[in-house]
Design a protein around this motif. Structure first.
Motif, PDB file in Angstrom:
ATOM      1  N   ILE A  21    -103.107 -52.265   5.234  1.00 18.59           N
ATOM      2  CA  ILE A  21    -104.364 -52.277   4.496  1.00 18.59           C
ATOM      3  C   ILE A  21    -104.124 -52.708   3.052  1.00 18.59           C
ATOM      4  O   ILE A  21    -104.929 -53.413   2.454  1.00 18.59           O
ATOM      5  CB  ILE A  21    -105.053 -50.891   4.585  1.00 18.59           C
ATOM      6  N   ALA A  22    -102.983 -52.330   2.508  1.00 24.50           N
ATOM      7  CA  ALA A  22    -102.649 -52.657   1.120  1.00 24.50           C
ATOM      8  C   ALA A  22    -102.095 -54.072   0.955  1.00 24.50           C
ATOM      9  O   ALA A  22    -102.136 -54.623  -0.146  1.00 24.50           O
ATOM     10  CB  ALA A  22    -101.637 -51.642   0.578  1.00 24.50           C
ATOM     11  N   ASP A  23    -101.568 -54.668   2.010  1.00 21.61           N
ATOM     12  CA  ASP A  23    -100.901 -55.971   1.914  1.00 21.61           C
ATOM     13  C   ASP A  23    -101.510 -56.931   2.933  1.00 21.61           C
ATOM     14  O   ASP A  23    -101.297 -56.764   4.136  1.00 21.61           O
ATOM     15  CB  ASP A  23     -99.403 -55.791   2.177  1.00 21.61           C
ATOM     16  N   PRO A  24    -102.240 -57.956   2.475  1.00 26.51           N
ATOM     17  CA  PRO A  24    -102.899 -58.877   3.411  1.00 26.51           C
ATOM     18  C   PRO A  24    -101.947 -59.565   4.388  1.00 26.51           C
ATOM     19  O   PRO A  24    -102.322 -59.839   5.527  1.00 26.51           O
ATOM     20  CB  PRO A  24    -103.571 -59.906   2.493  1.00 26.51           C
ATOM     21  N   ASP A  25    -100.715 -59.827   3.976  1.00 23.23           N
ATOM     22  CA  ASP A  25     -99.756 -60.460   4.889  1.00 23.23           C
ATOM     23  C   ASP A  25     -99.397 -59.518   6.032  1.00 23.23           C
ATOM     24  O   ASP A  25     -99.328 -59.929   7.194  1.00 23.23           O
ATOM     25  CB  ASP A  25     -98.490 -60.885   4.137  1.00 23.23           C
ATOM     26  N   LEU A  26     -99.168 -58.262   5.709  1.00 21.87           N
ATOM     27  CA  LEU A  26     -98.872 -57.284   6.756  1.00 21.87           C
ATOM     28  C   LEU A  26    -100.098 -57.038   7.634  1.00 21.87           C
ATOM     29  O   LEU A  26     -99.977 -56.843   8.845  1.00 21.87           O
ATOM     30  CB  LEU A  26     -98.376 -55.976   6.147  1.00 21.87           C
TER      31      LEU A  26
END
Length: 141
Positions: A21-26
């Motif tokens: 949720i915090a990292d668009p790539d993840l």
């Protein structure tokens, strides 16, 4: 021991969701829903997280069946969650018949249908959807 393992597994899952949720790539790596904007993907992951937390509460005995259904009933009134539920219908087709997950999803589908026909009566949807499932479900915890 089974309950501790269930909690640990869900903790790992929630940690992954939080990071995604915090990292668009993840988020892109974790999400299985196509054609979402970055914002939509984050919202779908969050909706999945909220649903998972409620289900976990029931699995470990923090919520009885009626409490689970009551909390899910409230969640069903949220438009983001409604979108999530519609977008993940294919995901639920692979759940084993008779599993706790499949039974909860069947109740959720019925509540969603009831809400479509009368959204002003949200606090009563799911009242007649049956008793608590058999507690012999081995995945329950």
């Amino acid at each position: 021991m089974r309950r501790a393992n269930t909690l640990r597994q869900h903790t790992l899952f929630l940690d992954q969701l939080d990071r995604a949720i915090a990292d668009p790539d993840l988020a892109a790596a974790l999400s299985t829903l196509p054609d979402l904007t970055v914002k939509e993907r984050r919202l779908m992951l969050w909706a999945n997280r909220e649903y998972s937390v409620l289900l976990l509460a029931h699995r470990v005995g923090a919520f009885c069946w009626d409490e689970l259904i009551g909390n899910l009933r409230v969640l069903c009134t949220n438009q983001v969650f409604k979108d999530y539920w519609q977008r993940t219908v294919e995901h639920r087709r692979s759940l084993p018949d008779g599993s706790l997950d499949a039974r909860v999803c069947a109740v959720m589908d019925n509540m969603m249908e009831e809400l479509e026909s009368d959204p002003d009566e949200w606090w009563v949807v799911g009242r007649d959807l049956g008793p608590e499932p058999d507690s012999s479900d081995s995945r329950r915890g």
